[in-house]
Design a protein around this motif. Structure first.
Motif, short mmCIF file in Angstrom:
data_model
loop_
_atom_site.label_atom_id
_atom_site.label_comp_id
_atom_site.label_asym_id
_atom_site.label_seq_id
_atom_site.Cartn_x
_atom_site.Cartn_y
_atom_site.Cartn_z
N GLU A 14 29.06 76.72 49.69
CA GLU A 14 28.35 76.14 48.53
C GLU A 14 26.86 76.26 48.96
O GLU A 14 25.97 75.74 48.11
N LYS A 140 23.35 67.13 44.02
CA LYS A 140 25.02 67.65 43.80
C LYS A 140 25.54 66.93 44.97
O LYS A 140 25.27 66.88 46.21
N ILE A 142 29.25 66.84 47.21
CA ILE A 142 30.40 67.47 47.21
C ILE A 142 31.22 66.58 48.17
O ILE A 142 30.98 66.14 49.33
N LEU A 172 32.20 68.08 43.10
CA LEU A 172 32.86 68.93 43.60
C LEU A 172 33.73 68.33 44.64
O LEU A 172 33.39 67.73 45.43
N GLU A 181 36.49 70.93 40.31
CA GLU A 181 35.29 70.53 39.83
C GLU A 181 35.48 69.29 39.01
O GLU A 181 36.36 69.22 38.23
#
Length: 219
Positions: A14, A140, A142, A172, A181
């Motif tokens: 990623e 973001k 994760i 994610l 997701e």
């Protein structure tokens, strides 16, 4: 392959050139060992480090140069050390592109619980740490976790049972079985591990899954 290694390797995919990436305790920090070739990222640790490398090899570690979990890291040219005030100004200021954190539970609403397990006396420990700031400050999020507990219970739930670290922030989820997701419609199953069947992933997942029309094999 070791489940945690697989998760760390997939998480590293990623990373994109130029990103500032924060890595949490455990599985996330292992992803620093698998940064793709020709991808240059700046790793940030909440205890006040910017621009470090992978986990130090046994015998080459410097006990004075560690991440927030106390794990010895390697130093890169241009590495910067600073106090917690500056570190959290970076995090809270929205300068972290991705944070990869471990999770005790994640649910289909993007909620995450990653800071505490209940003791026998009904109290929770350890403390929150920097997770709360990272979860709301990074662009973001994760979440990385093995898919089930040691007792075989799913860690990908319809609704988290443990105290939350943050609500609706996960983008994610990466486990040793799948890549999922978080969308406005629910959890979209995008990838499954090579030796794993779709039926197995569904059986081991408490949350409702939306099955992608183009499911890929996890790299």
């Amino acid at each position: 392959m070791n489940p945690k290694k697989r998760i760390a390797m997939r998480a590293a995919k990623e990373f994109k050139d130029g990103m500032v990436v924060n890595l949490g305790f455990g599985i996330p920090v292992l992803s620093s060992n698998y940064i793709p070739e020709k991808v240059n990222v700046t790793l940030q640790s909440e205890n006040g480090i910017l621009n470090f490398g992978g986990v130090a090899k046994l015998g080459e570690e410097d006990c004075t140069f560690c991440n927030a979990a106390g794990m010895p890291m390697t130093e890169l040219v241009g590495c910067s050390l600073f106090n917690l005030d500056t570190s959290f100004a970076i995090i809270r200021g929205g300068h972290v592109d991705i944070t990869i954190l471990g999770a005790l539970e994640v649910d289909q609403h993007g909620n995450i619980a990653n800071w505490a397990l209940e003791n026998k006396d009904g109290r929770y420990s350890p403390g929150m740490g920097g997770a709360m700031d990272l979860l709301v400050g990074a662009k973001k999020v994760i979440a990385t976790t093995v898919h089930t507990t040691k007792d075989g219970e799913s860690k990908i739930l319809k609704k988290c049972k443990l105290p939350l670290s943050a609500k609706g922030v996960v983008d994610l989820i990466i486990t040793e079985l799948a890549v999922i997701e978080v969308t406005k419609d629910g959890l979209l199953l995008k990838e499954i591990a090579p030796e794993v069947t779709l039926e197995e992933v569904i059986k081991k997942t408490d949350a409702d899954l939306i099955i992608s029309d183009e499911i890929k094999t996890m790299e």
